[in-house]
Design an enzyme around this catalytic site. Structure first.
Site, short mmCIF file in Angstrom:
data_model
loop_
_atom_site.label_atom_id
_atom_site.label_comp_id
_atom_site.label_asym_id
_atom_site.label_seq_id
_atom_site.Cartn_x
_atom_site.Cartn_y
_atom_site.Cartn_z
N GLY A 107 0.82 -1.20 0.00
CA GLY A 107 0.00 0.00 0.00
C GLY A 107 0.85 1.25 0.00
O GLY A 107 2.07 1.21 -0.16
N LYS A 140 5.40 6.27 1.97
CA LYS A 140 5.02 5.10 2.76
C LYS A 140 5.62 5.23 4.16
O LYS A 140 6.49 6.05 4.39
CB LYS A 140 5.52 3.81 2.10
N GLY A 199 3.43 4.85 7.12
CA GLY A 199 2.44 5.10 8.17
C GLY A 199 2.38 3.99 9.19
O GLY A 199 2.08 4.21 10.36
N GLU A 234 9.84 -2.79 3.83
CA GLU A 234 9.04 -2.71 2.61
C GLU A 234 9.89 -2.29 1.42
O GLU A 234 9.77 -2.86 0.32
CB GLU A 234 7.88 -1.73 2.80
#
Length: 235
Positions: A88, A106, A108, A115
């Protein structure tokens, strides 16, 4: 049904559509977050139906969910490569007329270091999102994972770059958020970011920064869940 940041149906549609890209024998990077969770659940159902894959989780959260739904797991250093990563984003640049089209923020969930390792290693990296994550430029605070003993020094360097760093506090305990890697998170507000590539280079050069949440030039496509359909942006 709504959740903060977008429709649950839209998130589910995007996640499930991305999961359909997994093929027999694939090694799949399993991102972190509510939209990616739908993809992991869909992969679990596909495994039940006979799909043979191995997943690489990017966080404790994604690992636990993958185990729950029956996705076999492996590690990045135990495979020759990653065929597909599904993850995401907190914000995605959605403007084909700018060079930053497809750039992401990214972190959060505080898992952006892991990631980025997995997403960058993948032959294809698909972002899953709902329309609330799309923007004509990045403007959310950029998460930085930093060594605990360096967070004050890093914060000073961020101020020199005209940013405003905030140490991320835990919600259900006293003290700061601690990542899966044992580090801290600085959320750094820069206002609208016109050149995310240049800022990414500056942030990477700060001693004590383990990883930052700017993902530039990594995504191959974004699958955007909308009302009853999924729109695909390719980069």
């Amino acid at each position: 049904m709504k959740t903060e940041g977008g429709s649950t149906d839209a998130k589910r549609d995007a996640g499930e559509r991305a999961a359909e890209e997994a093929e027999d024998g694939f090694v799949v990077g399993l991102g972190t977050g509510s939209t990616t969770a739908h993809a992991i659940r869909a992969l679990g159902r596909a495994v039940d139906d006979g799909l043979e894959i191995r997943g690489i989780p990017t966080s404790f959260q994604s690992r636990e969910l993958a185990l729950e739904v029956g996705v076999p797991l492996t590690e990045l250093d135990a495979v020759d490569g990653v065929d597909l990563a599904i993850d995401g984003a907190d914000q995605v640049v959605d403007d084909p007329d700018v060079t930053a089209h497809g750039a992401l923020i990214k972190g959060g969930g505080g898992a952006h270091a892991r990631e980025k390792l997995v997403d960058a290693a993948a032959d294809r990296f698909i972002v899953v999102a709902d329309p609330s994550k799309l923007s004509d430029r990045l403007e959310r605070p950029v998460p930085l994972e930093v060594r605990p003993d360096a967070h004050t020094v890093v914060a000073e360097r961020i101020r020199e770059l005209d940013g405003e760093p905030t140490l991320r506090d835990a919600e259900r305990k006293d003290g700061p958020v601690v990542t899966d890697n044992g580090n801290l998170i600085l959320d750094c507000a820069f206002g609208p970011i016109d050149d995310p590539d240049a800022l990414a280079t500056r942030l990477s050069g700060i001693p004590g920064v383990v990883e930052h949440g700017l993902f530039v030039g990594l995504a191959d496509a974004t699958y955007v869940g909308t009302e009853g359909s999924v729109e695909v942006r390719r980069y």
